[in-house]
Design a protein around this motif. Structure first.
Motif, PDB file in Angstrom:
ATOM      1  N   ILE A  26      35.407  -8.610  29.456  1.00  0.00           N
ATOM      2  CA  ILE A  26      34.270  -7.688  29.495  1.00  0.00           C
ATOM      3  C   ILE A  26      34.676  -6.295  29.023  1.00  0.00           C
ATOM      4  CG2 ILE A  26      32.685  -6.484  31.060  1.00  0.00           C
ATOM      5  CD1 ILE A  26      32.463  -9.094  32.644  1.00  0.00           C
ATOM      6  N   VAL A  27      35.818  -5.801  29.481  1.00  0.00           N
ATOM      7  CA  VAL A  27      36.243  -4.457  29.104  1.00  0.00           C
ATOM      8  C   VAL A  27      36.445  -4.338  27.597  1.00  0.00           C
ATOM      9  CG1 VAL A  27      38.711  -4.911  29.453  1.00  0.00           C
ATOM     10  CG2 VAL A  27      37.829  -2.580  29.700  1.00  0.00           C
ATOM     11  N   ASP A  28      36.826  -5.444  26.941  1.00  0.00           N
ATOM     12  CA  ASP A  28      37.039  -5.405  25.493  1.00  0.00           C
ATOM     13  C   ASP A  28      35.741  -5.190  24.720  1.00  0.00           C
ATOM     14  OD1 ASP A  28      39.825  -5.923  25.695  1.00  0.00           O
ATOM     15  OD2 ASP A  28      39.419  -8.060  25.959  1.00  0.00           O
ATOM     16  N   PHE A  29      34.621  -5.624  25.310  1.00  0.00           N
ATOM     17  CA  PHE A  29      33.337  -5.476  24.634  1.00  0.00           C
ATOM     18  C   PHE A  29      32.784  -4.064  24.771  1.00  0.00           C
ATOM     19  CE2 PHE A  29      33.469 -10.077  24.937  1.00  0.00           C
ATOM     20  CZ  PHE A  29      32.915 -10.468  23.740  1.00  0.00           C
ATOM     21  N   PHE A  30      33.284  -3.296  25.727  1.00  0.00           N
ATOM     22  CA  PHE A  30      32.744  -1.961  25.952  1.00  0.00           C
ATOM     23  C   PHE A  30      32.964  -1.034  24.755  1.00  0.00           C
ATOM     24  CE2 PHE A  30      32.601  -1.682  30.884  1.00  0.00           C
ATOM     25  CZ  PHE A  30      31.728  -2.751  30.890  1.00  0.00           C
ATOM     26  N   GLY A  31      34.071  -1.177  24.073  1.00  0.00           N
ATOM     27  CA  GLY A  31      34.421  -0.232  23.016  1.00  0.00           C
ATOM     28  C   GLY A  31      33.496  -0.268  21.822  1.00  0.00           C
ATOM     29  N   THR A  32      33.080  -1.467  21.406  1.00  0.00           N
ATOM     30  CA  THR A  32      32.298  -1.585  20.179  1.00  0.00           C
ATOM     31  C   THR A  32      30.828  -1.844  20.436  1.00  0.00           C
ATOM     32  OG1 THR A  32      32.841  -3.944  20.091  1.00  0.00           O
ATOM     33  CG2 THR A  32      34.266  -2.433  18.867  1.00  0.00           C
ATOM     34  N   ALA A  33      30.453  -2.005  21.703  1.00  0.00           N
ATOM     35  CA  ALA A  33      29.060  -2.316  22.014  1.00  0.00           C
ATOM     36  C   ALA A  33      28.182  -1.082  21.914  1.00  0.00           C
ATOM     37  CB  ALA A  33      28.956  -2.908  23.411  1.00  0.00           C
ATOM     38  N   SER A  34      26.903  -1.311  21.768  1.00  0.00           N
ATOM     39  CA  SER A  34      25.920  -0.233  21.721  1.00  0.00           C
ATOM     40  C   SER A  34      25.262  -0.076  23.077  1.00  0.00           C
ATOM     41  CB  SER A  34      24.844  -0.522  20.678  1.00  0.00           C
ATOM     42  OG  SER A  34      25.404  -0.573  19.388  1.00  0.00           O
ATOM     43  N   LEU A  35      25.003   1.150  23.446  1.00  0.00           N
ATOM     44  CA  LEU A  35      24.262   1.440  24.669  1.00  0.00           C
ATOM     45  C   LEU A  35      22.811   1.750  24.330  1.00  0.00           C
ATOM     46  CD1 LEU A  35      26.679   3.771  26.663  1.00  0.00           C
ATOM     47  CD2 LEU A  35      25.950   1.490  27.316  1.00  0.00           C
ATOM     48  N   LYS A  36      21.887   1.138  25.038  1.00  0.00           N
ATOM     49  CA  LYS A  36      20.465   1.421  24.821  1.00  0.00           C
ATOM     50  C   LYS A  36      20.062   2.605  25.680  1.00  0.00           C
ATOM     51  CE  LYS A  36      19.196  -3.312  23.613  1.00  0.00           C
ATOM     52  NZ  LYS A  36      18.370  -4.481  23.972  1.00  0.00           N
ATOM     53  N   GLY A  96      32.807   3.821  21.288  1.00  0.00           N
ATOM     54  CA  GLY A  96      33.951   4.241  20.497  1.00  0.00           C
ATOM     55  C   GLY A  96      35.280   4.131  21.218  1.00  0.00           C
ATOM     56  N   LEU A  97      35.413   3.155  22.097  1.00  0.00           N
ATOM     57  CA  LEU A  97      36.663   2.971  22.821  1.00  0.00           C
ATOM     58  C   LEU A  97      37.491   1.880  22.154  1.00  0.00           C
ATOM     59  CD1 LEU A  97      35.244   2.966  26.459  1.00  0.00           C
ATOM     60  CD2 LEU A  97      36.269   4.884  25.252  1.00  0.00           C
ATOM     61  N   PRO A  98      38.812   2.031  22.156  1.00  0.00           N
ATOM     62  CA  PRO A  98      39.653   0.986  21.591  1.00  0.00           C
ATOM     63  C   PRO A  98      39.863  -0.132  22.611  1.00  0.00           C
ATOM     64  CG  PRO A  98      41.020   2.745  22.458  1.00  0.00           C
ATOM     65  CD  PRO A  98      39.585   3.169  22.683  1.00  0.00           C
ATOM     66  N   LEU A  99      40.477  -1.224  22.172  1.00  0.00           N
ATOM     67  CA  LEU A  99      40.942  -2.220  23.127  1.00  0.00           C
ATOM     68  C   LEU A  99      41.985  -1.541  24.000  1.00  0.00           C
ATOM     69  CD1 LEU A  99      41.299  -5.350  20.807  1.00  0.00           C
ATOM     70  CD2 LEU A  99      39.439  -4.804  22.376  1.00  0.00           C
ATOM     71  N   VAL A 100      41.818  -1.640  25.304  1.00  0.00           N
ATOM     72  CA  VAL A 100      42.648  -0.852  26.215  1.00  0.00           C
ATOM     73  C   VAL A 100      44.039  -1.479  26.338  1.00  0.00           C
ATOM     74  CG1 VAL A 100      42.785   0.162  28.503  1.00  0.00           C
ATOM     75  CG2 VAL A 100      40.562  -0.235  27.461  1.00  0.00           C
ATOM     76  N   PRO A 101      45.098  -0.724  26.036  1.00  0.00           N
ATOM     77  CA  PRO A 101      46.449  -1.292  26.089  1.00  0.00           C
ATOM     78  C   PRO A 101      46.928  -1.495  27.526  1.00  0.00           C
ATOM     79  CG  PRO A 101      46.555   1.046  25.585  1.00  0.00           C
ATOM     80  CD  PRO A 101      45.100   0.670  25.566  1.00  0.00           C
ATOM     81  N   PRO A 102      47.750  -2.515  27.759  1.00  0.00           N
ATOM     82  CA  PRO A 102      48.282  -2.758  29.103  1.00  0.00           C
ATOM     83  C   PRO A 102      49.335  -1.728  29.484  1.00  0.00           C
ATOM     84  CG  PRO A 102      49.232  -4.313  27.553  1.00  0.00           C
ATOM     85  CD  PRO A 102      48.193  -3.538  26.793  1.00  0.00           C
ATOM     86  N   TYR A 103      49.290  -1.283  30.720  1.00  0.00           N
ATOM     87  CA  TYR A 103      50.220  -0.271  31.212  1.00  0.00           C
ATOM     88  C   TYR A 103      51.675  -0.713  31.086  1.00  0.00           C
ATOM     89  CZ  TYR A 103      53.014   2.279  34.639  1.00  0.00           C
ATOM     90  OH  TYR A 103      54.017   2.989  35.259  1.00  0.00           O
ATOM     91  N   PHE A 104      51.963  -1.951  31.428  1.00  0.00           N
ATOM     92  CA  PHE A 104      53.356  -2.383  31.497  1.00  0.00           C
ATOM     93  C   PHE A 104      53.991  -2.593  30.130  1.00  0.00           C
ATOM     94  CE2 PHE A 104      51.944  -3.453  35.796  1.00  0.00           C
ATOM     95  CZ  PHE A 104      52.968  -2.883  36.536  1.00  0.00           C
ATOM     96  N   ARG A 105      53.208  -2.461  29.068  1.00  0.00           N
ATOM     97  CA  ARG A 105      53.798  -2.521  27.736  1.00  0.00           C
ATOM     98  C   ARG A 105      54.662  -1.292  27.486  1.00  0.00           C
ATOM     99  NH1 ARG A 105      49.707  -3.774  23.086  1.00  0.00           N
ATOM    100  NH2 ARG A 105      49.881  -5.838  24.054  1.00  0.00           N
TER     101      ARG A 105
END
Length: 347
Positions: free
Chosen positions: A36-46, A54-63
């Motif tokens: 779900i969080v991955d869809f937030f970046g490119t989705a449109s808000l009505k 305009g959010l990127p795919l969120v990188p994992p902290y432990f990387r």
């Protein structure tokens, strides 16, 4: 994060068929593709006009837990770990619930954020501060950083209940966990508010009675135990109970903090179209896992998706459920739409 933490003994999400639909490679997500969080970046808000988050795919902290290149976290960081719980493992163990997946509970994740935060806060010159007390304006800078951040609180708390149900914990103990889980979530929100956070999205839980893993665990010949869609009524009733408790707590927090944006994300309501009208979204299977073992729900509790002896469906996009416990990429897309258009959020 889970795959990174278990590098010496990588779990199944580090291998195919995980990740095959969207990324075309395993990414550590318990899914064939995006969450779900991955869809937030490119989705449109009505809203008043269509806009992109305009959010990127969120990188994992432990990387990059040592923050050798903190710039990669400037637009987001993901602390979530597969199997993580709102309550710590020691507390759960005292209730007879054993979590062998991870000990990175909500409290641990909050501590990791607090440790990372000074490295993310920039001074007026734009440089990254490494310690909280280096400059007098650092606290203000960190406060402003969180002021402009969106905090997605999970979905956290569901794993306690899934573990408890599968492990045969009594209903009295499970019911007693509900206020404790919600107390842990609200306490974490309060702590983040003190640090400067102003916008939260707090998900409820999904229809637990429709999960193939729980349908397998509690399979019964009593037809009255199921609703018209094949989901277990008592498990969905429990999910309703939890969600109502959470909504009341969030409403109390809004009254206490009227300037803070606390949005309840109704994952239950956003998930229901998958079961009510699956064909309208192209789904052919709602209660059977795409990837799993055997039985009416394609779930073998002793085998995980990707283990030898398991099999994966040819078209995950026609399945609601991926591995018995998690949705597919396509199901996540449908759920995300209901959240992003505001029809399944409060307020």
């Amino acid at each position: 994060n889970w795959v990174i933490l278990l590098q010496q003994n990588k779990p199944t999400p580090a291998f195919p068929p995980f990740g095959g639909t969207y990324f075309h490679r395993p990414t550590g997500r318990c899914c064939d593709g995006r969450l779900i969080v991955d869809f937030f970046g490119t989705a449109s808000l009505k809203l008043q006009s269509t806009q992109k988050l305009g959010l990127p795919l969120v990188p994992p902290y432990f990387r990059d837990a040592n923050c050798s290149n903190c710039r990669k976290f400037q637009k987001g960081v993901n602390f979530a770990v597969v199997g993580a719980t709102a309550l710590d493992n020691a507390y759960l163990a005292r209730k007879g619930i054993i979590n062998e997946l991870t000990n990175v509970s909500l409290g641990v994740q909050l501590g990791l954020l607090k440790t990372l935060l000074p490295s993310l806060c920039s001074s007026s010159s734009g440089k990254y501060l490494q310690m909280l007390l280096f400059l007098p304006n650092n606290q203000k800078s960190c406060n402003e950083f969180l002021n402009n951040s969106l905090i997605l609180m999970g979905e956290i708390g569901g794993n306690e209940f899934n573990l408890a149900f599968v492990q045969g914990i009594s209903s009295e103990v499970i019911g007693g966990l509900v206020p404790e889980v919600i107390k842990a979530i609200s306490a974490a929100i309060e702590e983040l508010i003190e640090l400067g956070a102003m916008t939260f999205v707090v998900p409820g839980t999904i229809p637990l009675g429709c999960l193939p893993v729980l349908l397998t665990r509690f399979r019964t010949s009593n037809k009255q135990a199921y609703d018209r869609y094949g989901c277990l009524i008592w498990l969905n009733d429990f999910a309703h109970y939890y969600n109502e408790y959470l909504k009341k707590e969030l409403e109390s927090m809004r009254r206490l903090h009227p300037r803070i944006n606390i949005i309840y994300a109704d994952y239950y309501q956003a998930s229901m179209p998958l079961y009510l009208s699956p064909r309208s979204f192209g789904f052919k299977s709602t209660l059977t896992a795409c990837c799993g073992g055997e039985g009416p729900y394609n779930v073998n509790v002793t085998l995980s998706c990707g283990d030898p002896g398991t099999k994966s469906c040819d078209d995950p996009s026609s399945y609601v459920n991926w591995d018995g416990a998690h949705f597919t990429d396509e199901a996540h897309r449908v759920i995300s739409n209901g959240l992003l258009d505001g029809s399944c959020t409060i307020p």
